[in-house]
Enzyme design. Structure first.
Site, PDB file in Angstrom:
ATOM      1  CG  HIS A 162      -1.883  -0.846   1.267  1.00  0.00           C
ATOM      2  ND1 HIS A 162      -2.086  -1.783   2.404  1.00  0.00           N
ATOM      3  CD2 HIS A 162      -3.001  -1.279   0.479  1.00  0.00           C
ATOM      4  CE1 HIS A 162      -2.991  -2.593   2.029  1.00  0.00           C
ATOM      5  NE2 HIS A 162      -3.448  -2.474   1.253  1.00  0.00           N
ATOM      6  CE  LYS A 206     -12.952  -5.844   3.091  1.00  0.00           C
ATOM      7  NZ  LYS A 206     -11.533  -5.494   2.792  1.00  0.00           N
ATOM      8  NE  ARG A 230      -3.155  -7.739  -4.078  1.00  0.00           N
ATOM      9  CZ  ARG A 230      -3.810  -8.247  -3.170  1.00  0.00           C
ATOM     10  NH1 ARG A 230      -3.332  -8.530  -1.877  1.00  0.00           N
ATOM     11  NH2 ARG A 230      -5.267  -8.350  -3.572  1.00  0.00           N
ATOM     12  CB  SER A 258      -4.599  -6.176   5.117  1.00  0.00           C
ATOM     13  OG  SER A 258      -4.006  -5.081   4.322  1.00  0.00           O
TER      14      SER A 258
END
Length: 178
Positions: A16, A40, A89, A127
């Site tokens: 990040h 979340k 990614r 994460s």
């Protein structure tokens, strides 16, 4: 031009941070927008995540860190930002992010999404991976900023994972005729 880099950042990773630093070179201002996502269950509070990111971006004068709720396009409009900054990614990220970019465009025609390919050394990093490693006592020093690593170690010290002891299976006995 102002860019918004939205995310939950639970926790922020060096991947990040790489996107933030590169965005800082491309845009006059980058707002790291920490999302309060009710779907979340973050380990760090919204305030803690904002503080973590502020600490590790203090060397970037054109970066602002804030939090928001609701639609990212509404927040971008409020902040006069014309760009959403996103990191990619792997191919599956592209599929998801492209769909989101098209959706955002239907919500506000003036928003553009700029994708930055993640630097090679962070292409595996998320994460979730960081939390999984830290949860079981592994080192995350090479994956997150120092202040975040300390916060993770402290959090898992107070909230250790509930691990069941391994089940020991009896050793099978050889079949002997006789």
């Amino acid at each position: 031009m102002i860019a918004i880099y939205p995310g939950s950042f639970d926790p922020i990773t060096l991947g990040h941070l790489d996107i933030i630093e590169r965005g800082d070179r491309l845009f006059e201002k980058v707002i790291v927008a920490v999302l309060c996502n009710p779907s979340k269950s973050p380990i760090f509070s919204l305030e803690k995540r904002v503080a973590q990111i502020r600490r590790c971006t203090q060397h970037l004068p054109n970066v602002e860190v804030a939090s928001f709720t609701g639609l990212t396009t509404d927040y971008a409009r409020q902040r006069n930002a014309g760009v959403l900054l996103r990191g990619l990614r792997v191919l599956s990220d592209f599929e998801k992010e492209l769909q989101m970019a098209h959706t955002n465009k239907t919500l506000w025609d003036n928003i553009e999404t700029v994708f930055l390919a993640t630097s090679n050394e962070y292409s595996f990093l998320s994460s979730s991976v960081v939390k999984e490693i830290a949860k079981f006592g592994g080192s995350v020093d090479h994956l997150v900023p120092d202040n975040v690593a300390e916060d993770l170690y402290q959090w898992y010290k107070v909230h250790p994972p509930q691990v069941s002891p391994p089940t020991i299976m009896p050793t099978p006995q050889p079949f002997i005729e006789g």
